[in-house]
Design a protein around this motif. Structure first.
Motif, PDB file in Angstrom:
ATOM      1  N   GLU A 159     119.971  -1.889 -25.727  1.00 14.61           N
ATOM      2  CA  GLU A 159     119.042  -1.836 -24.837  1.00 14.61           C
ATOM      3  C   GLU A 159     119.221  -2.606 -23.471  1.00 14.61           C
ATOM      4  O   GLU A 159     119.998  -3.749 -23.870  1.00 14.61           O
ATOM      5  N   PRO A 160     119.179  -2.121 -22.410  1.00 14.90           N
ATOM      6  CA  PRO A 160     119.221  -2.884 -21.192  1.00 14.90           C
ATOM      7  C   PRO A 160     118.173  -4.169 -20.968  1.00 14.90           C
ATOM      8  O   PRO A 160     117.463  -4.133 -20.229  1.00 14.90           O
ATOM      9  N   LEU A 161     118.610  -4.935 -21.719  1.00  9.42           N
ATOM     10  CA  LEU A 161     117.301  -6.332 -21.659  1.00  9.42           C
ATOM     11  C   LEU A 161     117.868  -7.562 -21.503  1.00  9.42           C
ATOM     12  O   LEU A 161     119.417  -7.710 -21.734  1.00  9.42           O
ATOM     13  N   VAL A 162     117.488  -8.158 -20.716  1.00 10.12           N
ATOM     14  CA  VAL A 162     117.901  -9.825 -20.359  1.00 10.12           C
ATOM     15  C   VAL A 162     116.572 -10.655 -20.758  1.00 10.12           C
ATOM     16  O   VAL A 162     115.422 -10.415 -20.596  1.00 10.12           O
ATOM     17  N   ARG A 163     116.901 -11.783 -21.275  1.00 11.10           N
ATOM     18  CA  ARG A 163     116.205 -13.009 -21.590  1.00 11.10           C
ATOM     19  C   ARG A 163     116.296 -14.025 -20.435  1.00 11.10           C
ATOM     20  O   ARG A 163     117.544 -14.434 -20.441  1.00 11.10           O
ATOM     21  N   PHE A 164     115.268 -14.064 -19.609  1.00 14.94           N
ATOM     22  CA  PHE A 164     115.478 -15.203 -18.614  1.00 14.94           C
ATOM     23  C   PHE A 164     114.705 -16.356 -19.336  1.00 14.94           C
ATOM     24  O   PHE A 164     113.556 -16.368 -19.721  1.00 14.94           O
ATOM     25  N   GLU A 165     115.230 -17.684 -19.294  1.00 10.06           N
ATOM     26  CA  GLU A 165     114.761 -18.927 -19.817  1.00 10.06           C
ATOM     27  C   GLU A 165     114.781 -20.071 -18.833  1.00 10.06           C
ATOM     28  O   GLU A 165     115.766 -20.245 -17.913  1.00 10.06           O
ATOM     29  N   VAL A 166     113.750 -20.810 -18.968  1.00  5.74           N
ATOM     30  CA  VAL A 166     113.783 -22.128 -18.249  1.00  5.74           C
ATOM     31  C   VAL A 166     113.647 -23.042 -19.424  1.00  5.74           C
ATOM     32  O   VAL A 166     112.320 -23.046 -20.125  1.00  5.74           O
ATOM     33  N   MET A 167     114.259 -24.392 -19.519  1.00  4.56           N
ATOM     34  CA  MET A 167     114.281 -25.095 -20.638  1.00  4.56           C
ATOM     35  C   MET A 167     114.282 -26.587 -20.203  1.00  4.56           C
ATOM     36  O   MET A 167     114.951 -26.970 -19.288  1.00  4.56           O
ATOM     37  N   ARG A 168     112.999 -27.201 -20.435  1.00  3.69           N
ATOM     38  CA  ARG A 168     112.778 -28.666 -20.286  1.00  3.69           C
ATOM     39  C   ARG A 168     113.233 -29.403 -21.373  1.00  3.69           C
ATOM     40  O   ARG A 168     112.625 -29.432 -22.423  1.00  3.69           O
ATOM     41  N   LYS A 183     127.866 -23.147 -18.115  1.00  5.72           N
ATOM     42  CA  LYS A 183     127.002 -24.096 -17.168  1.00  5.72           C
ATOM     43  C   LYS A 183     127.632 -24.514 -15.613  1.00  5.72           C
ATOM     44  O   LYS A 183     128.584 -24.905 -15.546  1.00  5.72           O
ATOM     45  N   THR A 184     126.572 -24.517 -14.731  1.00  6.25           N
ATOM     46  CA  THR A 184     126.959 -24.991 -13.583  1.00  6.25           C
ATOM     47  C   THR A 184     125.908 -25.653 -12.977  1.00  6.25           C
ATOM     48  O   THR A 184     124.756 -25.835 -13.531  1.00  6.25           O
ATOM     49  N   ALA A 185     126.038 -26.192 -11.612  1.00  7.40           N
ATOM     50  CA  ALA A 185     124.996 -27.006 -11.106  1.00  7.40           C
ATOM     51  C   ALA A 185     123.732 -26.181 -10.454  1.00  7.40           C
ATOM     52  O   ALA A 185     123.847 -25.237  -9.970  1.00  7.40           O
ATOM     53  N   GLY A 186     122.419 -26.639 -10.669  1.00  5.35           N
ATOM     54  CA  GLY A 186     121.278 -26.161 -10.217  1.00  5.35           C
ATOM     55  C   GLY A 186     120.197 -27.074 -10.080  1.00  5.35           C
ATOM     56  O   GLY A 186     120.252 -28.181 -10.916  1.00  5.35           O
ATOM     57  N   SER A 187     118.918 -26.550  -9.786  1.00  6.86           N
ATOM     58  CA  SER A 187     117.768 -27.454  -9.630  1.00  6.86           C
ATOM     59  C   SER A 187     116.488 -26.728 -10.245  1.00  6.86           C
ATOM     60  O   SER A 187     115.904 -26.268  -9.489  1.00  6.86           O
ATOM     61  N   PRO A 188     116.612 -26.376 -11.620  1.00  4.35           N
ATOM     62  CA  PRO A 188     115.317 -25.797 -12.250  1.00  4.35           C
ATOM     63  C   PRO A 188     114.151 -26.791 -12.487  1.00  4.35           C
ATOM     64  O   PRO A 188     114.397 -28.126 -12.427  1.00  4.35           O
ATOM     65  N   ALA A 189     113.234 -26.245 -12.419  1.00  2.00           N
ATOM     66  CA  ALA A 189     111.963 -27.111 -13.118  1.00  2.00           C
ATOM     67  C   ALA A 189     111.032 -26.032 -13.897  1.00  2.00           C
ATOM     68  O   ALA A 189     110.981 -25.021 -13.684  1.00  2.00           O
ATOM     69  N   LEU A 190     110.055 -26.925 -14.784  1.00  2.00           N
ATOM     70  CA  LEU A 190     109.067 -26.170 -15.445  1.00  2.00           C
ATOM     71  C   LEU A 190     107.734 -27.201 -15.765  1.00  2.00           C
ATOM     72  O   LEU A 190     108.011 -28.153 -15.947  1.00  2.00           O
ATOM     73  N   TYR A 191     106.803 -26.448 -14.895  1.00  2.00           N
ATOM     74  CA  TYR A 191     105.472 -27.076 -15.183  1.00  2.00           C
ATOM     75  C   TYR A 191     104.490 -26.494 -15.082  1.00  2.00           C
ATOM     76  O   TYR A 191     104.665 -25.220 -15.068  1.00  2.00           O
ATOM     77  N   VAL A 192     103.395 -26.809 -15.203  1.00  2.00           N
ATOM     78  CA  VAL A 192     101.927 -26.339 -15.059  1.00  2.00           C
ATOM     79  C   VAL A 192     101.334 -26.287 -13.869  1.00  2.00           C
ATOM     80  O   VAL A 192     101.019 -27.338 -13.232  1.00  2.00           O
TER      81      VAL A 192
END
Length: 245
Positions: free
Chosen positions: A55-64, A115-124
């Motif tokens: 199926e054409p599915l993708v899982r997008f994830e942000v992990m802290r 892996k490469t450089a980026g600036s992710p964040a996870l918050y409420v």
């Protein structure tokens, strides 16, 4: 330094290696996962054979990462694609962006994580769990989910993140030709699910030449989850050698 001393070191610089010689244990690793439907042709253009797509599915994830032995806390974001290899269902890790240099280097050198450089964040924020990814000063992804609306079964939560993971190990030689070109397999082990929830979710991907997440466009949100876990990453094992074929 004598010749036999050189091979006792695991990475350069010899006096201060870019990453520690540890198999990291992740404590309080928190996930925002959004599974979405995308275009099949777009997936086929980036998923390498012999991996197969159902199926054409993708899982997008942000992990802290609350605490990682050898690396400390950091945050990571990426895209994983459900695939099959010789009948086994798993995920192909397409791209990963993070804000920790040692974890980036070790993921690429010691394993095969893209892996490469980026600036992710996870918050409420005002009752919403928010995951974002910036490349430099430019926003690449924004994900939102209702904060802890419904509890998720811990076994179902563990199953989401413990499927076999497939990665490409590509190492060029000094002439630019590939020296290593392998499909490798790993998986998460020793998982403890401390909390798991689901709720309504949305995902927006913005076009960026150096972080082309939007090349796998969002057509429909399928599911979302918020997980808090402890876990370990197993070493990688080669399963397919492209140079031998």
């Amino acid at each position: 330094m004598q010749q036999h001393d050189v091979v006792r070191h695991h990475a350069t610089p010899l006096g201060n290696p870019a990453y520690p010689p540890v198999n990291p244990r992740f404590t309080d690793r928190e996930y925002l996962n959004i599974v979405y439907r995308t275009d099949y042709d777009a997936l086929r253009a980036v998923v390498p054979e012999p991996l197969e797509i159902d199926e054409p599915l993708v899982r997008f994830e942000v992990m802290r990462m609350g605490d990682v032995s050898g690396y400390g806390p950091y945050t990571e974001s990426g895209q994983a694609i459900p695939v099959r290899y010789e009948g086994e269902r798993g995920e192909y890790l397409h791209a990963m962006y993070l804000d920790n240099f040692p974890a980036t280097v070790s993921g690429r050198e010691a394993s095969a994580y893209p892996k490469t450089a980026g600036s992710p964040a996870l918050y409420v924020d005002h009752g919403a769990l928010v995951g974002v990814l910036d490349h430099g000063s430019v926003r690449v992804a924004t994900a939102t989910m209702g904060y802890k609306h419904h509890e998720l079964d811990p076994e179902e939560a563990a199953a989401q993140i413990t499927v076999p993971t497939y990665l490409l190990k590509l190492v060029p030689g000094y002439d630019g030709a590939p020296q290593v070109a392998q499909l490798v397999r790993t998986r998460i082990t020793d998982v403890v699910v401390k909390g798991a929830w689901t709720g309504p979710a949305r995902l927006q991907l913005c076009a960026h030449a150096l972080a082309p997440m939007a090349d796998l466009p969002v057509r429909e949100i399928v599911s979302a989850s918020h997980l808090l876990t402890d876990l370990t990453l197993a070493p990688v094992t080669p399963v397919h050698d492209y140079l031998a074929h």
